[in-house]
Design an enzyme around this catalytic site. Structure first.
Site, mmCIF file in Angstrom:
data_model
loop_
_atom_site.group_PDB
_atom_site.id
_atom_site.type_symbol
_atom_site.label_atom_id
_atom_site.label_comp_id
_atom_site.label_asym_id
_atom_site.label_seq_id
_atom_site.Cartn_x
_atom_site.Cartn_y
_atom_site.Cartn_z
ATOM 1 N N PHE A 71 0.857 -1.177 0.000
ATOM 2 C CA PHE A 71 0.000 0.000 0.000
ATOM 3 C C PHE A 71 0.899 1.235 0.000
ATOM 4 O O PHE A 71 1.842 1.323 0.798
ATOM 5 C CB PHE A 71 -0.949 0.003 1.202
ATOM 6 C CG PHE A 71 -1.966 1.105 1.093
ATOM 7 C CD1 PHE A 71 -2.985 1.032 0.158
ATOM 8 C CD2 PHE A 71 -1.871 2.231 1.883
ATOM 9 C CE1 PHE A 71 -3.900 2.071 0.020
ATOM 10 C CE2 PHE A 71 -2.791 3.270 1.761
ATOM 11 C CZ PHE A 71 -3.800 3.186 0.827
ATOM 12 N N ASP A 127 1.995 -4.647 8.350
ATOM 13 C CA ASP A 127 0.837 -3.765 8.268
ATOM 14 C C ASP A 127 -0.408 -4.649 8.170
ATOM 15 O O ASP A 127 -0.552 -5.422 7.218
ATOM 16 C CB ASP A 127 0.985 -2.860 7.032
ATOM 17 C CG ASP A 127 -0.198 -1.906 6.864
ATOM 18 O OD1 ASP A 127 -1.269 -2.153 7.440
ATOM 19 O OD2 ASP A 127 -0.036 -0.914 6.116
ATOM 20 N N TYR A 144 -10.579 1.540 10.986
ATOM 21 C CA TYR A 144 -11.810 1.886 10.252
ATOM 22 C C TYR A 144 -12.262 0.875 9.205
ATOM 23 O O TYR A 144 -13.265 1.113 8.542
ATOM 24 C CB TYR A 144 -11.687 3.274 9.619
ATOM 25 C CG TYR A 144 -10.513 3.542 8.707
ATOM 26 C CD1 TYR A 144 -10.519 3.126 7.389
ATOM 27 C CD2 TYR A 144 -9.409 4.246 9.154
ATOM 28 C CE1 TYR A 144 -9.460 3.393 6.547
ATOM 29 C CE2 TYR A 144 -8.339 4.522 8.325
ATOM 30 C CZ TYR A 144 -8.366 4.089 7.024
ATOM 31 O OH TYR A 144 -7.319 4.358 6.195
ATOM 32 N N LYS A 145 -11.533 -0.237 9.081
ATOM 33 C CA LYS A 145 -11.964 -1.252 8.114
ATOM 34 C C LYS A 145 -12.758 -2.330 8.845
ATOM 35 O O LYS A 145 -13.883 -2.094 9.255
ATOM 36 C CB LYS A 145 -10.740 -1.797 7.384
ATOM 37 C CG LYS A 145 -10.052 -0.724 6.530
ATOM 38 C CD LYS A 145 -8.785 -1.281 5.868
ATOM 39 C CE LYS A 145 -8.068 -0.205 5.092
ATOM 40 N NZ LYS A 145 -8.760 0.173 3.845
ATOM 41 N N ARG A 205 -13.390 -4.462 -6.622
ATOM 42 C CA ARG A 205 -12.964 -5.067 -5.355
ATOM 43 C C ARG A 205 -14.175 -5.281 -4.465
ATOM 44 O O ARG A 205 -14.933 -4.350 -4.205
ATOM 45 C CB ARG A 205 -11.958 -4.125 -4.679
ATOM 46 C CG ARG A 205 -11.203 -4.742 -3.531
ATOM 47 C CD ARG A 205 -10.169 -3.775 -2.980
ATOM 48 N NE ARG A 205 -10.790 -2.736 -2.173
ATOM 49 C CZ ARG A 205 -10.135 -1.954 -1.295
ATOM 50 N NH1 ARG A 205 -8.828 -2.093 -1.133
ATOM 51 N NH2 ARG A 205 -10.766 -1.034 -0.605
#
Lengths: 413, 413
Positions: A126, A198, A223-224, A372
């Site tokens: 990422f 990560d 937040y995921k 996705r």
């Protein structure tokens, strides 16, 4: 034989965590396949927002730092997350963002390997992970921090005694492909390399055993799959065995051993609180803290089990729908090698995604051509998956997506 | 002649911004002299919390990044603050904490003065400012960053051509003593020194003209006089003329010129967005954003005018109350030399403060012996001040505070 709606209902009836979706407030009629980008609001999180604003801030004002333990919120929230990643107490704290936290721990990790300077990462990591390393390289100089990126398949070849730190993301944000953390960590350690993982797309949805796997450091976001709200604070894991061997660079008063002595010289707090810098965003963190309570009622094993079943169900439906053949799977075929998402490439992926959204199936698009789909088991049902594939089939059959243009601004992962 | 309650009422009746207190939800019966530590909740802020959680996050989910402009929140919130500090657009952004932001801009400021390494600050600066500089010194090495602290009165003597950066806080957190930003900045510039001002105790309550005063950089927080909620995000001001001359060190994807291209190489965004690192805490920032709307209805001039009147009224009452003589003013005598607070030393300051709190007058204690009273004009009345002094007098007359011990944990500034 193509699965039917009856099959979906049957699986929902057998789903032992199906009732948890009632803890979330998904808008009526919407199917949310984007919990891997921003988890939805839970009743508990919503109540926490009201409680922290109205009762704690509004009524108890400054006294809430003690009365409602705001001062301990980063540790208390961190310890709730620790249970989800296989970490014994004292090794996890909630603070700042992944980017800021990576800066801190990458610098700490380099201190543990002072004779080496190479930071190895994957070229498709990422981007923020790479940007942080590039920033640290710029300010420290290449002789102290030098980023080397390579392909996914070449990583293990590059684990040499020149490498100081291996910085990888467990689940690739685009494809969902996973690393075997235990195996890669062991291989890195064999060469004296410190590892940073990560866990942005892992925490809350994949089984993790950071202590057992001897991971050195990790970061992740709130937040995921933790459903902590937009931009919820992130976290840092630092293995207990390392905690006296470094000083984090973003020194601030909340990381001081006695913040309210207001002493002129920085003396780091013992343990994880040294990772704090400034005053934390209490409202956002309180919401995350409460969102985590749902994990008291479900194991990560149950979550993962359902995630795989949902993805398998999606695959069965897709394979029995020839109109979906145009969608090329870019995620690993085996569920064992991927996180909780399926990604497909298609030249018109953007338009297909917009069409899905228009039909209340909230999917995600990633440039250049990736559709996705996130499988967040706490609130998705097998019937949701059935409906999603039905809508996707209808869109591809009708070819309506071809009229749409690629124009819109992009949203946040 | 000692002012009376009638005098207080008269002043309240003449107060042209008295009505603004109705925008806040101060608990009934409480007088809040701690708005300089944590501002209270406003109706607007409370509604924003509900709106962002229930409507934006809850209902519009991931689409809120565009639909509700979450992506622009740091800039939009920053621009509201810009109006309060005398900054033209394009020079202020809301993000992270003061500590993290100071790390970024101190590094930037050093880049603007590459031949010098000295960072000059005041020994009684708020500790986090010193800790950040000490941290940067540790990681860059003293040859690149070297902190020198001196006394308040010696600062101007130390402004030499060896100094790279002058790092000061406008209003001292303990005494309330202010610097003349314009004068000190001019003196620093005359020696080629870049200035950074910490506006934690100034923004929202003191007149500021950062552009006019040619300030280089500033930081400030959202949770004191801006009433943005506990741990509300902080901000950075960077003068337009410098913005192409540095790269901030905490590189993250939100500061990239095109975050959603997911490119491997960091390319900083133009302007203030380069100061973003990770995903911002949207809930906390939305609350701050709405809390700022009250400043549409009042000028900083009006706020400062009332603050001085409130402090003068307090002083008149105190001077006419001999039992309060034990309280030694440590703030400057002249209102022109101090911010919006009065601080008094007393050996029993802690107990006196606890007694005040027990009587619903929320004051603040700072070690070792300081009673700190904040005058936040948006919600305080002259009657509040009258009652506060009455209670304080009663406590000192009764000597009841002497029974209390210094035990409690400390709370956050």
């Amino acid at each position: 034989l193509k699965p039917t709606l009856i099959d979906a209902i049957t699986q929902d009836n057998a789903d032992e965590i199906a009732h948890l979706k009632n803890q979330f407030e998904i808008p009526a009629g919407k199917i949310y396949l984007d919990g891997n980008s921003l988890g939805p609001v839970s009743i508990s999180a919503k109540h926490a927002a009201l409680e922290v604003v109205q009762q704690q801030w509004g009524n108890d004002l400054i006294s809430s730092w003690n009365k409602h333990s705001w001062i301990d919120l980063p540790i208390n929230t961190g310890e709730k997350i620790a249970k989800l990643v296989g970490a014994e107490p004292g090794q996890l704290i909630c603070c700042d963002s992944i980017s800021v936290n990576l800066f801190k721990i990458l610098h700490c990790a380099l201190q543990l390997n002072p004779k080496r300077s190479l930071v190895l990462s994957q070229e498709d990591n990422f981007p923020t992970d790479l940007y942080v390393a590039q920033g640290l390289q710029r300010i420290l100089g290449v002789e102290h921090c030098s980023l080397l990126t390579t392909s996914d398949t070449d990583i293990e070849n590059q684990l040499t005694e020149k490498v100081a730190v291996l910085l990888l993301t467990h689940v690739n944000f685009r494809s969902g492909k996973t690393y075997d953390i235990e195996k890669v960590t062991r291989a890195a350690h064999a060469k004296g390399i410190i590892v940073i993982w990560d866990l942005a797309h892992s925490v809350g949805v994949l089984p993790l055993a950071l202590d057992e796997w001897q991971v050195d450091f990790a970061v992740g976001c709130g937040y995921k799959y933790l459903n902590g709200g937009p931009g919820a604070p992130a976290f840092i894991y630092a293995a207990d065995r390392h905690q006296n061997s470094f000083l984090q660079p973003l020194q601030g008063w909340m990381g001081h051993m006695a913040p309210f002595d207001f002493s002129k010289k920085y003396s780091p707090s013992q343990g994880m609180t040294q990772f704090l810098s400034g005053t934390p965003p209490v409202i956002s963190m309180s919401v995350l803290n409460s969102a985590l309570d749902i994990f008291d009622h479900v194991s990560i094993g149950q979550i993962r089990h359902k995630a795989i079943a949902l993805m398998n169900f999606f695959n069965e439906l897709k394979q029995a729908s020839p109109e979906l053949d145009e969608l090329q799977l870019i995620s690993p075929k085996s569920a064992n090698d991927r996180g909780s998402q399926l990604a497909y490439s298609h030249p018109d992926a953007y338009s297909i995604c917009q069409n899905l959204i228009a039909r209340n199936v909230i999917a995600d698009f990633r440039r250049p051509d990736v559709l996705r789909l996130g499988f967040s088991p706490l609130f998705l049902s097998f019937q949701n998956i059935y409906t999603s594939v039905t809508e996707l089939s209808s869109i591809l059959k009708s070819k309506s997506y071809r009229a749409q243009q690629f124009t819109a601004k992009q949203k946040v992962t």
